[in-house]
Write an enzyme that holds these catalytic residues in place. Structure first.
Site, PDB file in Angstrom:
ATOM      1  N   GLU A 100       0.804  -1.156  -0.155  1.00 30.81           N
ATOM      2  CA  GLU A 100       0.032   0.130   0.020  1.00 30.81           C
ATOM      3  C   GLU A 100       0.783   1.159  -0.107  1.00 30.81           C
ATOM      4  O   GLU A 100       0.996   2.054   1.049  1.00 30.81           O
ATOM      5  CB  GLU A 100      -0.900   0.101   1.217  1.00 30.81           C
ATOM      6  CG  GLU A 100      -1.903  -1.025   1.124  1.00 30.81           C
ATOM      7  CD  GLU A 100      -3.083  -0.972   2.361  1.00 30.81           C
ATOM      8  OE1 GLU A 100      -3.079   0.036   2.889  1.00 30.81           O
ATOM      9  OE2 GLU A 100      -3.961  -2.030   2.183  1.00 30.81           O
ATOM     10  N   GLU A 136      -5.454  -8.375   0.893  1.00 36.33           N
ATOM     11  CA  GLU A 136      -6.053  -8.173   2.073  1.00 36.33           C
ATOM     12  C   GLU A 136      -7.367  -7.847   1.706  1.00 36.33           C
ATOM     13  O   GLU A 136      -7.824  -7.003   0.741  1.00 36.33           O
ATOM     14  CB  GLU A 136      -5.483  -6.784   2.712  1.00 36.33           C
ATOM     15  CG  GLU A 136      -4.098  -6.941   3.239  1.00 36.33           C
ATOM     16  CD  GLU A 136      -3.660  -5.931   3.897  1.00 36.33           C
ATOM     17  OE1 GLU A 136      -4.469  -4.799   4.596  1.00 36.33           O
ATOM     18  OE2 GLU A 136      -2.528  -5.588   4.091  1.00 36.33           O
TER      19      GLU A 136
HETATM   20  C1  FCB Z   1      -4.441  -1.844   5.473  1.00 35.14           C
HETATM   21  C2  FCB Z   1      -3.120  -2.360   6.083  1.00 35.14           C
HETATM   22  C3  FCB Z   1      -3.060  -3.400   7.061  1.00 35.14           C
HETATM   23  C4  FCB Z   1      -4.252  -3.363   8.003  1.00 35.14           C
HETATM   24  C5  FCB Z   1      -5.710  -3.069   7.124  1.00 35.14           C
HETATM   25  C6  FCB Z   1      -6.870  -2.945   8.014  1.00 35.14           C
HETATM   26  O1  FCB Z   1      -4.477  -0.725   5.138  1.00 35.14           O
HETATM   27  O2  FCB Z   1      -2.362  -2.791   4.924  1.00 35.14           O
HETATM   28  O3  FCB Z   1      -1.842  -3.286   7.690  1.00 35.14           O
HETATM   29  O4  FCB Z   1      -4.143  -2.233   8.935  1.00 35.14           O
HETATM   30  O5  FCB Z   1      -5.399  -2.093   6.290  1.00 35.14           O
END
Ligand code: FCB
Length: 457
Positions: free
Chosen positions: A171, A359
């Site tokens: 990210e 994620e």
């Molecule tokens: C993302 C992050 C991860 C976590 C989630 C909820 O932005 O990559 O580390 O905190 O959000």
């Protein structure tokens, strides 16, 4: 829709189900075995930055509970684990001496995964920059990109032979804009100029990292994990539509453009290019080396309108109202459709390689009651987003796997330990782990894979 067998039937047999974490969020042991502080240690120890002034000193104590946690992952029946490597354990000052004990920890981690037949997806940078590098300006300094390159090469030389995939960055939107423009994440800077420098240096570091990884491990699949925003205009007005387009360039185009096309978006450059650091000859070619895969982290959409304020800085947008009133405990709008719209949009704009959802998940803070955690809304959230993923596969998009965020509750950055994203509950006082309802459900789903319906060829 939440029946795991019915859902499983919509995925190809080699689709990968995994769980994800990040070093600073779970490891603890911040002062052990040669680790030095990262920018997140400094930031979280400063009052007013992180909820409750929580820090990463202990976190989930994963550093000391490695084998048990690997057993936990195995017990969830998943085929892959996405974790990140802490630069301040490996090269504690950012540059200079390599700390063998830091490498030893990840050696044990990777070997432990291999022994359990779990694929290792490593992320090289999930935000824990060695604090010493702030002496040069951290991510705003070009030197940091070269320090990162050496770090990448060091890790790959030691661990690369046993990894299944590697990502250069997690990210960059967060480590660039959220950290240097909006001031929410470490180092807490609020300056467009600083952010524009961090942007190019991060992109450059990604490219230098890809080269370093390929030098050491030519056959290891290399990617980057992005959290693209799916941007909806707040209305059909021409102004709001134009605002959404500017927002796309600013939040997504500045990463996708350089990495997948070798160029920054034109409108962005004409608005802010003059304040960027020098883009040296060869930089864009370095940044745009072809990747084997990319990861998408998706939680919630972004809705924007035009900012009418005189002299508003690019992208000159304001937030627009959510459409759904379903929100997770962190206040993020639940809108699974945006995951589908997002994947379609970025694939239409860029030539993208295979994609993993690296994620996806939800903050719901239910406690343990009678030994169980009933987090039905998280289960529903994951099921709905997987259903959209299955639609995308049916449409022909190369979606190869899904990692639930997160394996277990952990240090949720500026929210401290208040927000719980785990499919496993962590009692921070006792470090007892309790698999939540969503975790049991995820195990039933993952148990269906790999299955024998691989398409021929
Ligand atoms: C993302 C992050 C991860 C976590 C989630 C909820 O932005 O990559 O580390 O905190 O959000």
């Amino acid at each position: 829709m939440t029946d795991p067998k019915i859902l499983a039937a919509r995925f190809p047999g080699d689709f990968l189900f995994g769980v994800a974490t990040a070093s600073f969020q779970i490891e603890g042991a911040t002062k052990e075995d040669g680790r030095k502080p990262s920018i997140w240690d400094a930031f979280s120890n400063m009052p007013g930055r992180v909820h409750n002034r929580d820090n990463g000193d202990i976190a989930c104590d994963h550093y000391h509970r490695l084998e048990d946690d690997l057993d936990l992952i195995k017990s969830l029946g998943v085929q892959a684990y996405r974790f990140s490597i802490a630069w301040p354990r490996i090269i504690p000052e950012g540059t200079g001496a390599v700390n063998e004990k830091g490498l030893d920890f990840y050696d044990r981690l990777v070997d432990g995964l291999k022994r359990r037949d779990i694929k290792a997806f490593a992320t090289l940078y999930h935000w824990d920059l060695p604090l010493a590098l702030m002496g040069d300006g951290g991510w705003t300094a070009r030197r940091t990109a070269y320090a990162y390159q050496r770090y990448a090469k060091t890790v790959m030389a030691r661990l690369g032979d046993r990894l299944d995939a590697v990502a250069t960055f997690n990210e960059p939107w967060c480590s660039v804009w959220l950290s240097h423009l909006y001031g929410i994440h470490a180092p807490g800077e609020r300056s467009m100029d600083a952010a524009l420098h961090a942007l190019h240096v991060t992109n450059l570091a990604h490219g230098l990292g890809v080269a370093a990884i390929r030098e050491e491990c030519p056959n290891l699949p290399v990617g980057i994990v992005i959290n693209p925003m799916h941007i909806y205009a707040g209305s059909d007005s021409v102004d709001d539509q134009a605002a959404a387009e500017r927002a796309f360039d600013f939040h997504n185009g500045v990463f996708f453009g350089p990495v997948f096309k070798g160029e920054y978006p034109e409108n962005f450059l004409s608005a802010l290019g003059g304040r960027m650091p020098e883009i040296e000859d060869g930089d864009m070619a370095t940044i745009s080396q072809p990747l084997d895969w990319w990861g998408v982290n998706y939680y919630t959409p972004m809705r924007v309108g035009h900012d009418p304020a005189e002299g508003a800085e690019f992208p000159a947008t304001v937030s627009a109202a959510p459409v759904s009133d379903v929100k997770t405990d962190i206040g993020w709008e639940v809108f699974p459709q945006a995951l589908g719209d997002l994947i379609r949009t970025v694939n239409a704009r860029y030539a993208l390689p295979d994609c993993y959802i690296t994620e996806n998940g939800a903050a719901y803070n239910m406690a343990v009651e009678n030994g169980a955690v009933d987090d039905q809304p998280r289960l529903d959230y994951i099921a709905e987003h997987l259903s959209v993923t299955a639609d995308l596969i049916a449409e022909g998009y190369p979606m190869k796997g899904y990692f639930a965020w997160s394996l277990m509750d952990n240090f949720e950055w500026a929210e401290g330990y208040k927000m719980r994203f785990g499919i496993v509950h962590v009692d921070y006082a006792t470090q007892v782990r309790t698999i939540k309802k969503s975790g049991h459900w995820y195990r039933q789903l993952a148990a269906e894979f790999p299955k024998g319906n691989h398409k021929a060829g």
